[in-house]
Design an enzyme around this catalytic site. Structure first.
Site, short mmCIF file in Angstrom:
data_model
loop_
_atom_site.label_atom_id
_atom_site.label_comp_id
_atom_site.label_asym_id
_atom_site.label_seq_id
_atom_site.Cartn_x
_atom_site.Cartn_y
_atom_site.Cartn_z
N ASP A 67 0.84 -1.20 0.00
CA ASP A 67 0.00 0.00 0.00
C ASP A 67 0.88 1.25 0.00
O ASP A 67 2.10 1.16 0.13
CB ASP A 67 -0.97 -0.02 1.20
CG ASP A 67 -0.26 -0.18 2.55
OD1 ASP A 67 0.99 -0.17 2.59
OD2 ASP A 67 -0.95 -0.34 3.56
N ASN A 136 -6.99 -0.12 13.85
CA ASN A 136 -8.44 -0.28 13.67
C ASN A 136 -8.79 -1.58 12.95
O ASN A 136 -9.91 -1.77 12.50
CB ASN A 136 -9.01 0.92 12.89
CG ASN A 136 -8.41 1.04 11.50
OD1 ASN A 136 -7.57 0.22 11.10
ND2 ASN A 136 -8.82 2.04 10.75
N HIS A 138 -7.25 -2.71 10.15
CA HIS A 138 -7.04 -2.73 8.70
C HIS A 138 -5.85 -3.60 8.33
O HIS A 138 -4.94 -3.83 9.13
CB HIS A 138 -6.91 -1.31 8.11
CG HIS A 138 -5.64 -0.58 8.41
ND1 HIS A 138 -5.58 0.80 8.51
CD2 HIS A 138 -4.36 -0.99 8.62
CE1 HIS A 138 -4.34 1.18 8.76
NE2 HIS A 138 -3.58 0.11 8.83
N GLU A 143 -9.67 -0.49 4.91
CA GLU A 143 -10.17 0.10 6.15
C GLU A 143 -11.52 -0.49 6.53
O GLU A 143 -12.27 -0.94 5.65
CB GLU A 143 -10.33 1.61 5.96
CG GLU A 143 -9.02 2.37 5.73
CD GLU A 143 -8.32 2.76 7.03
OE1 GLU A 143 -8.23 1.90 7.94
OE2 GLU A 143 -7.84 3.90 7.14
C1 GLP Z 1 -0.01 1.35 8.03
C2 GLP Z 1 0.64 0.65 6.84
C3 GLP Z 1 0.32 -0.83 6.85
C4 GLP Z 1 0.78 -1.37 8.20
C5 GLP Z 1 -0.03 -0.76 9.32
C6 GLP Z 1 0.44 -1.17 10.71
O1 GLP Z 1 -1.32 1.63 7.77
N1 GLP Z 1 0.21 1.25 5.60
O2 GLP Z 1 0.98 -1.47 5.77
O3 GLP Z 1 0.68 -2.77 8.20
O4 GLP Z 1 0.03 0.62 9.25
O5 GLP Z 1 1.58 -0.41 11.05
P1 GLP Z 1 2.49 -0.65 12.32
O6 GLP Z 1 3.23 -1.89 12.07
O7 GLP Z 1 3.41 0.55 12.37
O8 GLP Z 1 1.58 -0.72 13.49
#
Ligand code: GLP
Length: 245
Positions: A67, A136, A138, A143
């Site tokens: 993403d 959340n 996702h 989302e």
């Molecule tokens: C962001 C990224 C995702 C990631 C998620 C969790 O939204 N775009 O690819 O998996 O956050 O991030 P973190 O590992 O920093 O909690």
């Protein structure tokens, strides 16, 4: 789903890197879908360490960006592009011919989604999909919503998502997200989801409750036959599991 609880983020990262390397052993030109964020950062470091010993292992590895924050310049320190280029691609010597990637600043975001969908249908399906879990629920930028989208799409980012540390430091705020869709993820040969830190304990508990709902997109992973979920002790604190269920 194979669930394992590890003592620490370090242990989780070691297990994640070993799992990816095992997959790579079985398929040298594996297509790895790579998440960004804090959780997989150490896993990528460990892969880079391995590259320094055995560069040959990575010579055919292909990477797909999961993403991207839309509206940021590609070189913005907060972009997923910058993250992956710095931590993974330059470390493993993966050039553009082995990297599929949403632009963060496309002139036409819809067209950019079509471009990546087309590339994925040629290069895919994903062999190993490495995911983090959003606060959340996702995965990628899929989302929580009344319905989820199967293919690459433009995502409306929630307030929680916009507070993510990656963009908290960005020079410009993203205005949307670009992401692989749920079917793109669920068509992967195997999925590895990493959950770390006490900040994730509530969402981890909901995710592991096995209630499949678009309000928690990661819950759709329960429909896939080959998912490995690694949690560290802090993330698993509120869960009623012992691991390996
Ligand atoms: C962001 C990224 C995702 C990631 C998620 C969790 O939204 N775009 O690819 O998996 O956050 O991030 P973190 O590992 O920093 O909690």
């Amino acid at each position: 789903m194979e669930i394992t609880i590890l003592e620490s983020h370090e242990d989780l990262s070691r297990q994640a890197a070993a799992t990816i390397l095992r997959q790579l052993e079985a398929k040298k030109d594996m297509l790895l879908c790579a998440a960004t964020g804090d959780t997989p950062a150490r896993t990528y470091e460990l892969m880079a360490q391995e590259y320094r010993h055995r560069p040959d292992r990575f010579s055919d590895l292909r990477v797909l960006k999961l993403d991207e924050w839309g509206g940021l310049p590609m070189t913005d320190p907060g972009s997923c592009e910058n993250y992956l280029q710095t931590r993974l691609l330059s470390q493993l010597d993966i050039n553009d011919s082995r990297f599929l990637s949403f632009r963060s600043d496309p002139a036409d975001p819809q067209e950019e989604c079509r471009r990546i969908q087309g590339q994925l249908s040629q290069a895919g399906p994903i062999d190993c999909c490495l995911l983090g879990l959003g606060l959340n629920g996702h995965i990628g930028f899929n989302e929580p919503a009344p319905f989820l989208q199967p293919g690459c799409h433009i995502a409306r980012l929630s307030t929680t998502t916009l507070r993510h540390t990656m963009v908290a430091e960005a020079k410009r705020q993203p205005t949307y997200g670009l992401t692989l869709g749920m079917a793109d993820i669920l068509q992967a040969g195997m999925i590895l989801i990493l959950i770390s830190g006490s900040i994730k304990k509530d969402i981890a508990r909901k995710f592991l409750s096995k209630q499949v709902t678009p309000e928690l997109p990661a819950s759709f992973l329960w429909l896939h036959a080959n998912v490995i979920c690694l949690l560290d002790k802090e993330a698993a604190e509120a869960c009623d599991i012992q691991g390996n269920k």
